[in-house]
Design an enzyme around this catalytic site. Structure first.
Site, PDB file in Angstrom:
ATOM      1  N   HIS A  78      -2.097  -4.237 -17.654  1.00 43.53           N
ATOM      2  CA  HIS A  78      -1.246  -3.640 -16.574  1.00 43.53           C
ATOM      3  C   HIS A  78      -1.547  -4.414 -15.191  1.00 43.53           C
ATOM      4  O   HIS A  78      -2.838  -4.600 -14.961  1.00 43.53           O
ATOM      5  CB  HIS A  78      -1.508  -2.349 -16.462  1.00 43.53           C
ATOM      6  CG  HIS A  78      -0.825  -1.507 -15.324  1.00 43.53           C
ATOM      7  ND1 HIS A  78       0.252  -0.827 -15.823  1.00 43.53           N
ATOM      8  CD2 HIS A  78      -0.980  -1.251 -13.981  1.00 43.53           C
ATOM      9  CE1 HIS A  78       0.642  -0.256 -14.665  1.00 43.53           C
ATOM     10  NE2 HIS A  78       0.060  -0.603 -13.474  1.00 43.53           N
ATOM     11  N   CYS A  79      -0.538  -4.891 -14.564  1.00 47.10           N
ATOM     12  CA  CYS A  79      -0.637  -5.817 -13.316  1.00 47.10           C
ATOM     13  C   CYS A  79      -0.309  -5.019 -12.200  1.00 47.10           C
ATOM     14  O   CYS A  79       0.756  -4.383 -12.031  1.00 47.10           O
ATOM     15  CB  CYS A  79       0.252  -7.022 -13.220  1.00 47.10           C
ATOM     16  SG  CYS A  79       0.058  -8.147 -11.923  1.00 47.10           S
ATOM     17  N   VAL A  80      -1.495  -4.665 -11.202  1.00 47.03           N
ATOM     18  CA  VAL A  80      -0.951  -4.076  -9.889  1.00 47.03           C
ATOM     19  C   VAL A  80      -0.194  -4.794  -9.033  1.00 47.03           C
ATOM     20  O   VAL A  80       0.411  -4.292  -8.255  1.00 47.03           O
ATOM     21  CB  VAL A  80      -2.543  -3.606  -9.475  1.00 47.03           C
ATOM     22  CG1 VAL A  80      -3.331  -2.592 -10.227  1.00 47.03           C
ATOM     23  CG2 VAL A  80      -3.130  -4.840  -8.780  1.00 47.03           C
TER      24      VAL A  80
END
Length: 304
Positions: free
Chosen positions: A151-153
């Protein structure tokens, strides 16, 4: 002691849930960095250089053309990652029966087995549903993601089967763009430490200095991520799978570098460097849909 560990685990999941609120902030931050770089390169330094004449005009023209081309591809790739669903498990999904091997329905006669690559069926207790191969649950998104990488912010989204190529292209064009900006602003950065007069207002000089530092930092950090993901693509694995130490010499999904590359970027060379797939690739490469993945026949046979 046990209670402390339970509280710690609960706080971690609470933190993951809180990451959902970073959406607009992270997008604005990315656009802010792009804006600072655009102002420093185009408005302050190389835009006015077009009127200088001679080699200076030619250099300014080349820099501006490259800058805008890379910027278009960077933003196209970035928003493709942001707005493309990484892939979720279809409602009532069930694994297909392998008629060639004569396999029976893997759900018959047994409770759902443990979450392992050799297990015939995996089950997510949080989503209360079956999990396809290479699927993992994302605590931030609150659902199972097909071939989840992480999951990439920065993109405010999960990176999974349906947008992994777009994420790689975002890294690629970000590295090229930040490297171009760093090199083009390097002479102006060096001029800060010279004894001569520097043209420009204090605000434009400060913006140039800030843009150089930001782009240098991003170029170095993105280069590391890009190298890591290139190695993952060549081995046909993901960040999560590599962390779980499943990339052994007997990794079942390692089909060779060429086929591993095609499992992410497709076979149509015209689409390799743009965030899109041809309809033919989507039809003939099941891995691009995120539910089925080809594997080594010899390793499949060893499991039974």
């Amino acid at each position: 002691m046990y209670r402390s560990g339970a509280v710690m685990a609960w706080n971690v999941f609470k933190f993951c849930t809180a990451l959902r609120g970073l959406g607009s902030i992270m997008i604005l931050l990315v656009l802010g960095i792009v804006g600072v770089s655009y102002y420093a390169v185009v408005i302050t330094n190389y835009g006015p250089g077009l009127a200088a004449g001679g080699l200076d005009s030619l250099l300014a023209f080349v820099v501006l053309v490259l800058f805008h081309c890379l910027l278009v591809m960077l933003l196209w790739s970035y928003f493709s990652v942001v707005f493309t669903d990484p892939g979720g498990v279809p409602p009532n999904w069930r694994p297909a029966v392998d008629e060639e091997r004569g396999d029976s329905d893997p759900l018959t006669g047994t409770e759902f087995p443990a979450d392992s690559e050799n297990g015939r069926v995996r089950f997510c207790r949080k989503c209360n549903q079956l999990k396809p191969p290479r699927c993992h649950h994302c605590s931030v998104c609150g659902r199972c993601i097909l071939k989840m990488d992480h999951h990439c912010v920065w993109v405010v989204n999960c990176v999974g089967a349906l947008n992994y190529k777009y994420f790689l292209l975002f890294l690629f064009y970000t590295f090229l763009e930040t490297t171009l900006v760093t090199l083009s602003l390097l002479p102006h950065f060096i001029a800060f430490f010279s004894d001569g007069d520097i043209p420009g207002t204090p605000g434009s000089l400060a913006t140039t200095f800030l843009a150089f530092v930001l782009n240098l930092a991003f170029a170095l950090s993105v280069m590391g991520f890009l190298i890591m993901h290139i190695s993952l693509v060549t081995a046909n694995t993901t960040t999560i799978e590599a962390y779980e130490k499943k990339t052994t010499p007997k990794w079942r999904y390692d089909l060779g570098r060429k086929r591993n590359f095609e499992q992410v970027f497709g076979m149509d060379k015209k689409y390799w460097f743009i965030p899109a797939y041809s309809e033919e690739d989507l039809r003939r490469i099941p891995a691009l849909q995120g539910l089925e993945y080809p594997s080594k026949p010899d390793l499949d046979a060893q499991e039974f």
